[in-house]
Design a protein around this motif. Structure first.
Motif, PDB file in Angstrom:
ATOM      1  N   GLY A  17      -1.353  -5.163  17.313  1.00 25.57           N
ATOM      2  CA  GLY A  17      -2.459  -4.636  16.529  1.00 25.57           C
ATOM      3  C   GLY A  17      -3.548  -5.647  16.225  1.00 25.57           C
ATOM      4  N   GLN A  18      -3.499  -6.797  16.887  1.00 20.90           N
ATOM      5  CA  GLN A  18      -4.505  -7.839  16.661  1.00 20.90           C
ATOM      6  C   GLN A  18      -5.797  -7.567  17.418  1.00 20.90           C
ATOM      7  N   ILE A  19      -5.716  -6.791  18.491  1.00 21.57           N
ATOM      8  CA  ILE A  19      -6.875  -6.387  19.279  1.00 21.57           C
ATOM      9  C   ILE A  19      -6.852  -4.867  19.346  1.00 21.57           C
ATOM     10  N   PRO A  20      -7.976  -4.216  19.038  1.00 26.48           N
ATOM     11  CA  PRO A  20      -7.985  -2.750  19.046  1.00 26.48           C
ATOM     12  C   PRO A  20      -7.870  -2.173  20.452  1.00 26.48           C
ATOM     13  N   ALA A  21      -7.306  -0.986  20.530  1.00 26.58           N
ATOM     14  CA  ALA A  21      -7.178  -0.246  21.787  1.00 26.58           C
ATOM     15  C   ALA A  21      -7.234   1.239  21.465  1.00 26.58           C
ATOM     16  N   ASP A  22      -7.590   2.029  22.467  1.00 20.05           N
ATOM     17  CA  ASP A  22      -7.616   3.481  22.325  1.00 20.05           C
ATOM     18  C   ASP A  22      -6.209   3.993  22.641  1.00 20.05           C
ATOM     19  N   VAL A  23      -5.349   3.987  21.635  1.00 14.90           N
ATOM     20  CA  VAL A  23      -3.924   4.318  21.787  1.00 14.90           C
ATOM     21  C   VAL A  23      -3.760   5.826  21.954  1.00 14.90           C
ATOM     22  N   VAL A  24      -2.952   6.213  22.955  1.00 21.09           N
ATOM     23  CA  VAL A  24      -2.666   7.630  23.177  1.00 21.09           C
ATOM     24  C   VAL A  24      -1.218   7.993  22.848  1.00 21.09           C
ATOM     25  N   ARG A  25      -0.309   7.024  22.898  1.00 18.38           N
ATOM     26  CA  ARG A  25       1.103   7.248  22.546  1.00 18.38           C
ATOM     27  C   ARG A  25       1.697   5.933  22.102  1.00 18.38           C
ATOM     28  N   GLU A  26       2.704   6.048  21.239  1.00 16.77           N
ATOM     29  CA  GLU A  26       3.429   4.848  20.835  1.00 16.77           C
ATOM     30  C   GLU A  26       4.850   5.235  20.494  1.00 16.77           C
ATOM     31  N   PHE A  33      -2.229   3.077  26.086  1.00 19.32           N
ATOM     32  CA  PHE A  33      -3.632   3.073  25.677  1.00 19.32           C
ATOM     33  C   PHE A  33      -4.529   3.183  26.897  1.00 19.32           C
ATOM     34  N   ARG A  34      -5.753   3.647  26.677  1.00 20.49           N
ATOM     35  CA  ARG A  34      -6.705   3.843  27.767  1.00 20.49           C
ATOM     36  C   ARG A  34      -7.180   2.510  28.325  1.00 20.49           C
ATOM     37  N   ASP A  35      -7.256   2.440  29.650  1.00 19.76           N
ATOM     38  CA  ASP A  35      -7.759   1.243  30.334  1.00 19.76           C
ATOM     39  C   ASP A  35      -9.247   1.093  30.018  1.00 19.76           C
ATOM     40  N   ILE A  36      -9.694  -0.129  29.744  1.00 21.02           N
ATOM     41  CA  ILE A  36     -11.110  -0.350  29.423  1.00 21.02           C
ATOM     42  C   ILE A  36     -11.996  -0.335  30.666  1.00 21.02           C
ATOM     43  N   SER A  37     -11.378  -0.384  31.840  1.00 19.66           N
ATOM     44  CA  SER A  37     -12.124  -0.316  33.100  1.00 19.66           C
ATOM     45  C   SER A  37     -11.453   0.723  34.000  1.00 19.66           C
ATOM     46  N   PRO A  38     -11.555   2.017  33.630  1.00 23.46           N
ATOM     47  CA  PRO A  38     -10.790   3.049  34.338  1.00 23.46           C
ATOM     48  C   PRO A  38     -11.169   3.179  35.814  1.00 23.46           C
ATOM     49  N   GLN A  39     -10.147   3.381  36.626  1.00 21.47           N
ATOM     50  CA  GLN A  39     -10.310   3.574  38.060  1.00 21.47           C
ATOM     51  C   GLN A  39     -10.107   5.028  38.464  1.00 21.47           C
ATOM     52  N   ALA A  40      -9.939   5.890  37.470  1.00 19.67           N
ATOM     53  CA  ALA A  40      -9.775   7.335  37.679  1.00 19.67           C
ATOM     54  C   ALA A  40     -10.195   8.018  36.384  1.00 19.67           C
ATOM     55  N   PRO A  41     -10.480   9.327  36.425  1.00 22.60           N
ATOM     56  CA  PRO A  41     -10.864  10.017  35.191  1.00 22.60           C
ATOM     57  C   PRO A  41      -9.849   9.822  34.055  1.00 22.60           C
ATOM     58  N   THR A  42      -8.576   9.827  34.385  1.00 15.83           N
ATOM     59  CA  THR A  42      -7.536   9.451  33.422  1.00 15.83           C
ATOM     60  C   THR A  42      -6.907   8.158  33.917  1.00 15.83           C
ATOM     61  N   ARG A  71       9.598   6.756  31.450  1.00 13.61           N
ATOM     62  CA  ARG A  71       9.622   8.028  30.702  1.00 13.61           C
ATOM     63  C   ARG A  71       8.301   8.246  29.985  1.00 13.61           C
ATOM     64  N   GLU A  72       7.816   7.208  29.350  1.00 12.33           N
ATOM     65  CA  GLU A  72       6.557   7.309  28.608  1.00 12.33           C
ATOM     66  C   GLU A  72       5.378   7.554  29.545  1.00 12.33           C
ATOM     67  N   HIS A 101       1.666  -9.343  31.818  1.00  7.80           N
ATOM     68  CA  HIS A 101       2.559  -8.676  30.879  1.00  7.80           C
ATOM     69  C   HIS A 101       2.875  -7.362  31.588  1.00  7.80           C
ATOM     70  N   ALA A 102       4.128  -7.047  31.776  1.00  2.14           N
ATOM     71  CA  ALA A 102       4.509  -5.833  32.506  1.00  2.14           C
ATOM     72  C   ALA A 102       3.730  -4.635  31.978  1.00  2.14           C
ATOM     73  N   HIS A 103       3.230  -3.808  32.899  1.00  2.00           N
ATOM     74  CA  HIS A 103       2.529  -2.594  32.492  1.00  2.00           C
ATOM     75  C   HIS A 103       2.431  -1.634  33.656  1.00  2.00           C
ATOM     76  N   ALA A 104       2.415  -0.359  33.311  1.00  2.00           N
ATOM     77  CA  ALA A 104       2.251   0.715  34.295  1.00  2.00           C
ATOM     78  C   ALA A 104       0.868   1.319  34.106  1.00  2.00           C
ATOM     79  N   HIS A 105       0.198   1.569  35.215  1.00  2.00           N
ATOM     80  CA  HIS A 105      -1.060   2.301  35.207  1.00  2.00           C
ATOM     81  C   HIS A 105      -0.720   3.760  35.491  1.00  2.00           C
ATOM     82  N   VAL A 106      -1.126   4.671  34.624  1.00  2.00           N
ATOM     83  CA  VAL A 106      -0.994   6.106  34.868  1.00  2.00           C
ATOM     84  C   VAL A 106      -2.401   6.594  35.187  1.00  2.00           C
ATOM     85  N   MET A 107      -2.593   7.048  36.436  1.00  2.00           N
ATOM     86  CA  MET A 107      -3.923   7.445  36.881  1.00  2.00           C
ATOM     87  C   MET A 107      -3.885   8.847  37.465  1.00  2.00           C
TER      88      MET A 107
END
Length: 117
Positions: A17-26, A33-42, A71-72, A101-107
């Motif tokens: 929570g030290q840097i803001p993000a557009d969180v969609v689920r937790e 959270f939404r990617d700040i440089s989206p490569q697809a509409p979602t 799952r998420e 840092h491990a992460h999945a892109h959902v596009m």
């Protein structure tokens, strides 16, 4: 130490929570959270709250959290009403990983070509 938050990690700071993000689920162990440089509409990133360099490292050290990450990703796709979508894990700078840092892109929201590269 592996799994511990890293002071110099952007995603660790977002998870804390030290840097803001557009969180969609937790959940207790993940944050989406939404990617700040989206490569697809979602384009949503799903991260574990624990720090591991990439998806393979996460899966080896904490397979239950790796499974929850997947799952998420599926939950995000459902909530975003994506009928078709892609889940991408980039591993290493040669594959396009820029935050280690491990992460999945959902596009989704547009046609996805194959091969992707």
């Amino acid at each position: 130490m592996v799994g511990e938050p890293q002071d110099d990690c952007l995603f660790c700071k977002i998870a804390a929570g030290q840097i803001p993000a557009d969180v969609v689920r937790e959940t207790e162990t993940t944050l989406a959270f939404r990617d700040i440089s989206p490569q697809a509409p979602t384009h949503v990133l799903v991260i574990p709250k624990v720090h591991h360099r990439d998806a393979a490292s996460l899966a080896a050290a904490e397979p239950a959290i790796a499974a929850e990450l997947l799952r998420e990703a599926g939950q995000v796709a459902g909530e975003e009403k994506l009928e078709s979508y892609r889940i991408v894990f980039n591993t290493g700078s040669g594959a396009g990983q820029t935050v280690f840092h491990a992460h999945a892109h959902v596009m989704g929201g547009r046609g996805m070509q194959w091969p992707p590269g």
